[in-house]
Structure formats: structure tokens, C-alpha cells
Scaffold this active site. Sequence first.
Site, PDB file in Angstrom:
ATOM      1  N   CYS A  69      -3.900  10.047   1.293  1.00  0.00           N
ATOM      2  CA  CYS A  69      -3.022   8.936   0.915  1.00  0.00           C
ATOM      3  C   CYS A  69      -1.678   9.408   0.370  1.00  0.00           C
ATOM      4  CB  CYS A  69      -3.729   8.042  -0.113  1.00  0.00           C
ATOM      5  SG  CYS A  69      -5.115   7.113   0.569  1.00  0.00           S
ATOM      6  N   LYS A 125       0.824  -1.204   0.000  1.00  0.00           N
ATOM      7  CA  LYS A 125       0.000   0.000   0.000  1.00  0.00           C
ATOM      8  C   LYS A 125       0.861   1.258   0.000  1.00  0.00           C
ATOM      9  CE  LYS A 125      -3.496   2.810   0.641  1.00  0.00           C
ATOM     10  NZ  LYS A 125      -4.464   3.149  -0.419  1.00  0.00           N
TER      11      LYS A 125
END
Length: 422
Positions: free
Chosen positions: A271, A217
Amino acid sequence: MPLDSEFSVTVMGLGYIGLPTAAVIARTGAMVTGVDVTPSVVETINSGRVHIEEVDLDGLVSGVVARGNLKASLTVVPAEIFVIAVPTPFTQGHQPDISFVLDAARAIAPVLKQGDTVILESTSPVGTTERVRDLIAQARPDMTMPGLTKPGEQADIAIAYCPERVLPGRILVELIDNDRVIGGITPRCARKALAFYRRFVRGTCVTTTARAAEMTKLTENAFRDVNIAFANELSLVADTLGVDVWEVIRLANRHPRVNILSPGPGVGGHCIAVDPWFLVAADPANTPLIRTAREVNDGKTDHVVARAVAMIEALPPEGPVACLGLAFKANIDDFRESPALRVAQALADRFGPRVRIVEPYATTLPPALAATGAVLTDIDTALETCPAMVVLVDHDIFRSVPLEERRGKTVLDTRGLWPDQA
């Protein structure tokens, strides 16, 4: 594959990821409880409404709440699956803050029973899933934990990591269609989590270790950040050389093996603007490229502010200037880590009421911005009254403005939205 109506899931956190995830699971027939620490969020959801903007989310939540498949709560209830989807910000010095994750694990621990599965979805530093396991082990000495069992002994619960990888504005589609990387503390944990995701995910589900999934991720977002930094650095060089960076990128991308991204006023969102720092914090000595990309992208925001200030100071005194957009990307209401918001705030701090904010996805300004005297307005009023404009977000409504309506205006376009601007 529909879930059994007796199947129960508790989702910790009802924000931009948690609420859509809870609603998608509830749509399959599961009994889902969403837990949040904010009473107004719980009240809003239980009334069948939503507190965030996302395509089709309001209708989905209204439906699953009405059918009794989704309810919100301030307290944790027992379930078979626990999904943790809480924020993971960073602190001073860009150090990751996983306190919300650990708080969620503490809240879950008392209600866990044999056979349950705990899945962390929050973007986290490598090793966080193991820390969740260790915290639960400390809170529940009566239970055996995965990875800590004796030879031949089965753990009482399964713990895994499965990061979200969705795009705001397409969350409900991508929660189902995108591939998922599922990392278990042990292979058995990964298999249990895999069985859960296969119930509602059409994309391919791939299993691995929890640490590999955590780094995957972070790698995805660091990759994007580095590539955006290249585009933003090109835009700085183009400014120095007096070249149109949008034309250069368009021509360079005609090469069959070149695909340069578009520059902008920086990088935002929870993010890409945050996650690369988790890798830097984990290994500062071996992440000079990732660190530099973060610095380039943050520095681009300062560059835009400087250019906008120079443009405004060249205008007649007291002339209003419109800042177009506050969100971190087009066609959403998410202002988290938004470079557009940082630019608008800096300009409003300096020029006060001269700054007019056009943000179609906001009904009020953030408090700090409102305190400067800046005014929220609409695009039509801005076009009529503002001789200068700073384009910060490429919302569709801004893209639709024809040259005739903006001819003669002074424009700083950070998105390449109006290439025909005179």
C-alpha cells in the site's frame, strides 16, 4: 446481522485481502466462492488450510470450509455480489498496472445477471471503477450499465468501489470494526453496496462517488508516506549532526501538537510504498511533495545499505553479520516491497555467506537471497555467532533480547529497537 444462507458472494483473488474478506463473509452464513488463478492456493483453501500468515485466519478458514460456506475455485461462478480483491502493482516508471483488475472484470462479465452487484476493493487509480464498468458494458451489450442509462431507465447491475483499510496482523478485526468508504458509479450503486457491507461491518459505512472513494484510499496512504518521509529525513540529518534521532523525536513529541512517526530503513508493503505513485501518475505537475516523499523513503534504504556496508567492512575479514528481519513490518510474514529485504539482498550480494538472516516468519529464504549463499538462522544462533547485527524489522522476538546478550556487538539499529545498546 447474519446473512441468509442462500446469499451468494464471489470473491476474486485469495491473497492477503481477498481470503480474509471471503472468510469473514462466509462466517456470517453466506455461500462464498473464492476465485484464484493459482491451483495450489485453491487446493490449500479447499483442504481447510491457508497459504498466508495472519492472526486467527487459519482457524476461521478451517471452520467456514468445513461448514461448506467457503470454497475456492479456478473458475468464476454466478453470485449476487462480486468482490474484486486482486493486486494493483506499478510498472516501470511507477505507472499503475490495473491489468489484474480488468482481467477479473472480464472473468465476471459472462456470469452476470440482472440485480447483481460488482464491488472493486483493490487500491486503484482514480477512474478505475468506471473502466471496470466500461469493460463489462463492452462484454455484455445485452445489459444496461450504471451511469450509461437513458433518463428514467434503471441499470441492470450495480458497480461500486470500497477500498480495504486494514493493518496486517489485525485484518480479521479491522475488516469488521473499521469504517468503510463506499463509492458508487451512481447513488443507487452506492446504496446497494452499502446494504452488503452493513451485513458484516460494525464500523460506520459512508457513501460517496466511486472517484472520491478511489482518491480517498490513495490519499490515506500518501498522507502516511509523507509523514514517514519526514521522520526518515530527520534521521538522515541526525546522522550528519551526530544526534540521536530517537531521543529528538521522543522530546519533540512532548509538544501537544507534534506527533512525529518513527523512522526506519524505508517504507514497504503493497500500500504505502505503491499507492502514492498512482496520484503522481495521475497529475505529475501538482504532486511534487508526494513524489519527493516517495524518493526520500526509497533513498533511506540506500542510505541504510551504505551504512551497513561501511560497518561490515570495518569488521575482521570473514566475520559474520546478522540481518534481523525481512518483512515490511513487525510480526508478519509479508515481504512485499520490503525495505528490509532490499537491504538484506544488497548486503548478501556483496558479502555472500557472511550474511546470516534472522526472520522468524520464514522457513526458507527468497530464491534471490538464497542464491547469494546467505544463511537463514535463528536469533539465538545469531547472538552466539555474529559479532555484528543490522536491525531491520522490530519483531517482538528481537525486542525481547536483553542488553546482556548483545553487549559488545557492533549494531546498526534502523528501528530504534535497542536504545540501550552500548
